[in-house]
Design an enzyme around this catalytic site. Structure first.
Site, PDB file in Angstrom:
ATOM      1  N   ASP A   1     -10.710   3.076   4.375  1.00 31.44           N
ATOM      2  CA  ASP A   1     -11.074   1.660   4.235  1.00 31.44           C
ATOM      3  C   ASP A   1     -12.597   1.499   4.133  1.00 31.44           C
ATOM      4  OD1 ASP A   1      -9.084  -0.273   4.064  1.00 31.44           O
ATOM      5  OD2 ASP A   1      -8.639  -0.199   6.220  1.00 31.44           O
TER       6      ASP A   1
ATOM      7  N   GLN B   1      -4.391  -1.495   9.813  1.00 32.52           N
ATOM      8  CA  GLN B   1      -4.355  -2.819   9.188  1.00 32.52           C
ATOM      9  C   GLN B   1      -4.913  -3.881  10.134  1.00 32.52           C
ATOM     10  OE1 GLN B   1      -3.570  -3.309   6.007  1.00 32.52           O
ATOM     11  NE2 GLN B   1      -3.735  -5.536   6.053  1.00 32.52           N
TER      12      GLN B   1
ATOM     13  N   LYS C   1       0.841  -1.208   0.000  1.00 32.19           N
ATOM     14  CA  LYS C   1       0.000   0.000   0.000  1.00 32.19           C
ATOM     15  C   LYS C   1       0.876   1.260   0.000  1.00 32.19           C
ATOM     16  CE  LYS C   1      -3.855  -2.336   2.271  1.00 32.19           C
ATOM     17  NZ  LYS C   1      -4.613  -2.615   3.501  1.00 32.19           N
TER      18      LYS C   1
HETATM   19  N1  GUN Z   1      -6.533  -6.692   6.310  1.00 29.92           N
HETATM   20  C1  GUN Z   1      -6.815  -7.370   5.168  1.00 29.92           C
HETATM   21  N2  GUN Z   1      -7.404  -6.556   4.265  1.00 29.92           N
HETATM   22  C2  GUN Z   1      -7.501  -5.339   4.843  1.00 29.92           C
HETATM   23  C3  GUN Z   1      -8.010  -4.080   4.402  1.00 29.92           C
HETATM   24  O1  GUN Z   1      -8.525  -3.904   3.297  1.00 29.92           O
HETATM   25  N3  GUN Z   1      -7.899  -3.056   5.288  1.00 29.92           N
HETATM   26  C4  GUN Z   1      -7.367  -3.219   6.506  1.00 29.92           C
HETATM   27  N4  GUN Z   1      -7.322  -2.163   7.309  1.00 29.92           N
HETATM   28  N5  GUN Z   1      -6.891  -4.367   6.955  1.00 29.92           N
HETATM   29  C5  GUN Z   1      -6.955  -5.424   6.117  1.00 29.92           C
END
Ligand code: GUN
Length: 292
Positions: A119, A96, A52
């Site tokens: 998110d 995350q 990311k």
């Molecule tokens: N863990 C797995 N996928 C995601 C996501 O899209 N966002 C976040 N914050 N954690 C994740």
């Protein structure tokens, strides 16, 4: 049969964002800034967050990675969230998941300012989405909508069967596809673990969205000739013949279903690669909405 290529589409979206960032810079505007909070050292989470952050750099965003100890208290994490909510140089941030067991995930997600919740996990964003208001849409359903729209998959008046009712995929995609607009206007049925005669339902579907997490569950006998198939499944299946010791499988038995489908997303290379592009898109939207 047309393959819905998520890798290529996500690259196109990143290039579009890059152009917009270049224009912002040329006008002397501040570029979008995303922060990612990572608690602990889980390998998969590290990989996701790393990619990311790299994607932010690629499109010209500012990015900040905040790494916290696995042992951090819930209180200290909430204090960090408060700091991020107040930081005016930050357009959006993500925490995350999963978080360590001693931290209440729901409490953390509720503490995120919905205006920075790129998110789209906060109830305020889910509610706004369901009410057709501007909202941050979670990356996976947002990515599916983009694939359907960009490949002009017919959805208006079509019967879509969504298999799975999770809060971040099945539930939101069922709402989005039933709403007015591009990739919408579908008649949506939500199926789940208690659904009876699933095959009978999927055989009636013009579009099937599989978000179940069971490898190769959807077989050719379960789909109508000419159906569009969206596969959200990503499961590691042990395979000693591969150097990594596993292969990635979707929820769809790809080869046999592809032979009957009009459109289909591969796994890997379908919905998966779209998610980071959509997180970037949400961060750009955050920059635009929060300065308006
Ligand atoms: N863990 C797995 N996928 C995601 C996501 O899209 N966002 C976040 N914050 N954690 C994740």
């Amino acid at each position: 049969m047309i393959r819905l290529d998520g890798k290529e589409t996500s690259n196109t979206i990143k290039e579009e964002i890059k152009v917009q960032v270049t224009e912002m810079k040329a006008k002397g505007e501040r570029v979008p800034h995303l922060a990612a909070v990572l608690v602990g050292t889980d390998g998969a989470s590290l990989t996701y967050v790393g990619s990311k952050v790299r994607s932010c750099e690629y499109v010209g965003f500012d990015s900040t990675l905040i790494q916290l100890e696995e042992t951090i208290t819930e209180e200290a994490l909430l204090a960090q969230i408060d700091t991020l909510n107040k930081d005016e140089r930050l357009d959006g941030y993500i925490v995350q998941l999963p978080l360590p067991k001693h931290i209440d995930e729901e409490k953390i997600l509720l503490a995120i300012d919905p205006k920075k919740d790129v998110d789209g996990f906060h109830p305020a964003n889910f509610g706004r989405m369901a009410l057709d208001l501007d909202a941050f849409i979670p990356a996976t359903p947002f990515g599916i909508m983009q694939l359907l729209e960009r490949y002009k998959v017919p959805t208006s008046g079509k019967h879509c069967v969504v298999v799975g009712r999770s809060h971040i995929v099945g539930r939101p995609i069922s709402i989005l596809m039933s709403q007015k607009g591009p990739a919408g206007d579908a008649t949506v049925t939500v199926a789940h673990s208690r659904t009876q005669n699933l095959a009978e339902l999927t055989r009636q579907a013009d579009i099937v969205v599989m978000a179940l997490g069971i490898p190769e569950y959807l077989t050719a006998d379960m789909v109508k000739e000419g159906a569009a198939i969206i596969d959200v499944g990503i499961t590691r299946v042990a395979d000693e013949s591969h150097p990594k010791g596993y292969v990635i499988k979707g929820d769809v038995a790809f080869d046999e279903v592809a032979a009957k489908a009009s459109y289909i997303t591969p796994v890997p290379g379908g919905v998966g690669p779209m998610t980071i592009a959509m997180l970037l898109k949400n961060t750009l939207l955050a920059r635009q909405w929060n300065q308006a």
